[in-house]
Design a protein around this motif. Structure first.
Motif, short mmCIF file in Angstrom:
data_model
loop_
_atom_site.label_atom_id
_atom_site.label_comp_id
_atom_site.label_asym_id
_atom_site.label_seq_id
_atom_site.Cartn_x
_atom_site.Cartn_y
_atom_site.Cartn_z
N VAL A 22 0.87 -1.33 -0.07
CA VAL A 22 -0.02 0.01 -0.06
C VAL A 22 0.97 1.18 -0.02
O VAL A 22 0.63 2.17 -0.57
CB VAL A 22 -1.06 0.14 1.24
CG1 VAL A 22 -1.69 1.33 1.41
CG2 VAL A 22 -2.05 -1.17 1.04
N GLY B 264 1.56 7.20 -6.65
CA GLY B 264 0.31 8.12 -7.06
C GLY B 264 -1.00 7.47 -6.77
O GLY B 264 -2.07 8.02 -7.14
N ALA B 265 -1.18 5.99 -6.45
CA ALA B 265 -2.41 5.62 -6.29
C ALA B 265 -3.06 6.33 -4.91
O ALA B 265 -2.42 6.67 -4.20
CB ALA B 265 -2.63 4.10 -5.91
N THR B 266 -4.52 6.24 -4.93
CA THR B 266 -5.02 6.29 -3.33
C THR B 266 -5.58 5.21 -2.82
O THR B 266 -6.17 4.31 -3.63
CB THR B 266 -6.14 7.59 -3.66
OG1 THR B 266 -7.09 7.24 -4.64
CG2 THR B 266 -5.46 9.04 -4.38
N VAL B 267 -5.70 5.58 -1.51
CA VAL B 267 -6.24 4.24 -0.60
C VAL B 267 -7.71 4.41 -0.69
O VAL B 267 -8.52 5.53 -0.50
CB VAL B 267 -6.08 4.29 0.70
CG1 VAL B 267 -6.62 3.31 1.68
CG2 VAL B 267 -4.27 4.09 0.69
N LYS B 268 -8.31 3.20 -1.13
CA LYS B 268 -9.98 3.14 -1.22
C LYS B 268 -10.53 2.51 0.01
O LYS B 268 -11.24 2.91 0.71
CB LYS B 268 -10.46 2.48 -2.48
CG LYS B 268 -12.11 2.38 -2.60
CD LYS B 268 -12.34 1.53 -3.68
CE LYS B 268 -13.87 1.14 -4.04
NZ LYS B 268 -14.73 2.04 -3.57
N THR C 66 0.90 3.89 -3.19
CA THR C 66 0.34 5.30 -2.94
C THR C 66 1.47 6.12 -3.17
O THR C 66 1.19 7.40 -3.57
CB THR C 66 -0.23 5.56 -1.55
OG1 THR C 66 0.84 4.86 -0.48
CG2 THR C 66 -1.55 4.74 -1.34
N VAL D 42 -6.82 0.09 -3.69
CA VAL D 42 -6.37 1.59 -3.73
C VAL D 42 -6.91 1.61 -5.15
O VAL D 42 -7.57 0.89 -5.96
CB VAL D 42 -4.87 1.37 -3.81
CG1 VAL D 42 -4.05 1.36 -2.46
CG2 VAL D 42 -4.16 0.42 -4.88
N VAL D 43 -6.84 2.97 -5.66
CA VAL D 43 -7.39 3.39 -6.91
C VAL D 43 -6.24 4.09 -7.72
O VAL D 43 -5.54 4.92 -7.24
CB VAL D 43 -8.54 4.56 -6.79
CG1 VAL D 43 -8.96 4.95 -8.19
CG2 VAL D 43 -9.66 4.01 -5.83
N ASP D 44 -5.85 3.53 -8.90
CA ASP D 44 -4.91 3.94 -9.85
C ASP D 44 -5.31 5.44 -10.25
O ASP D 44 -6.33 5.59 -10.20
CB ASP D 44 -4.46 3.06 -10.83
CG ASP D 44 -5.42 2.66 -11.93
OD1 ASP D 44 -6.34 3.62 -12.13
OD2 ASP D 44 -5.20 1.78 -12.86
N LEU D 45 -4.49 5.82 -11.27
CA LEU D 45 -4.60 7.16 -11.62
C LEU D 45 -5.80 7.42 -12.59
O LEU D 45 -6.19 8.44 -12.97
CB LEU D 45 -3.31 7.83 -12.34
CG LEU D 45 -2.02 7.68 -11.36
CD1 LEU D 45 -0.97 8.14 -12.23
CD2 LEU D 45 -2.23 8.75 -10.31
#
Length: 118
Positions: free
Chosen positions: A78, A85-89, A82, A104-107
């Motif tokens: 994680v 550049g990914a964000t935690v979902k 992150t 996580v959500v990619d760009l």
């Protein structure tokens, strides 16, 4: 180069609107009976993969199938993705039996699942 590699995609969860009807379709597709069969989750194990059916997207509110990459250290992975550049979902948490999951959500808005078995 990242510090922890994956073990590949071994788990794919599918949101379904009717668990009973979906169970029949996936049993026919996979040629096996479910290994987990509850009102909140149906799972199939075949060919080294786990296919799960989650009614109405479950608590993670899935809108489409999510592939789970198996990793040896979920917190490290994680942090790596992150930082890239990914964000935690969905933060890492235990879903039973020592199994940890996160997403996580990619760009581009794709949801990537992460899974660590203890």
């Amino acid at each position: 180069m990242t510090s922890s590699s994956t073990q590949g995609i071994k788990t794919v969860l599918h949101p379904v609107s009717d668990l009973g009807k979906a169970k029949a379709v996936y049993a026919a597709l996979l040629g096996v009976e479910p290994t987990a069969d509850e009102s909140y989750y149906v799972g199939f194990d075949t060919g080294g993969q786990h296919i799960g059916l989650v009614p109405k997207g479950g608590p993670q509110d899935m809108a489409s199938p999510v592939a789970y990459w198996h990793v040896p250290d979920i917190e490290a992975k994680v942090a790596e993705v992150t930082a890239a550049g990914a964000t935690v979902k969905e933060a890492a948490h235990d879903v039973g039996g020592g199994r940890l999951v996160a997403s996580v959500v990619d760009l581009d808005g794709n949801v990537l699942g992460l899974l660590q078995d203890q």
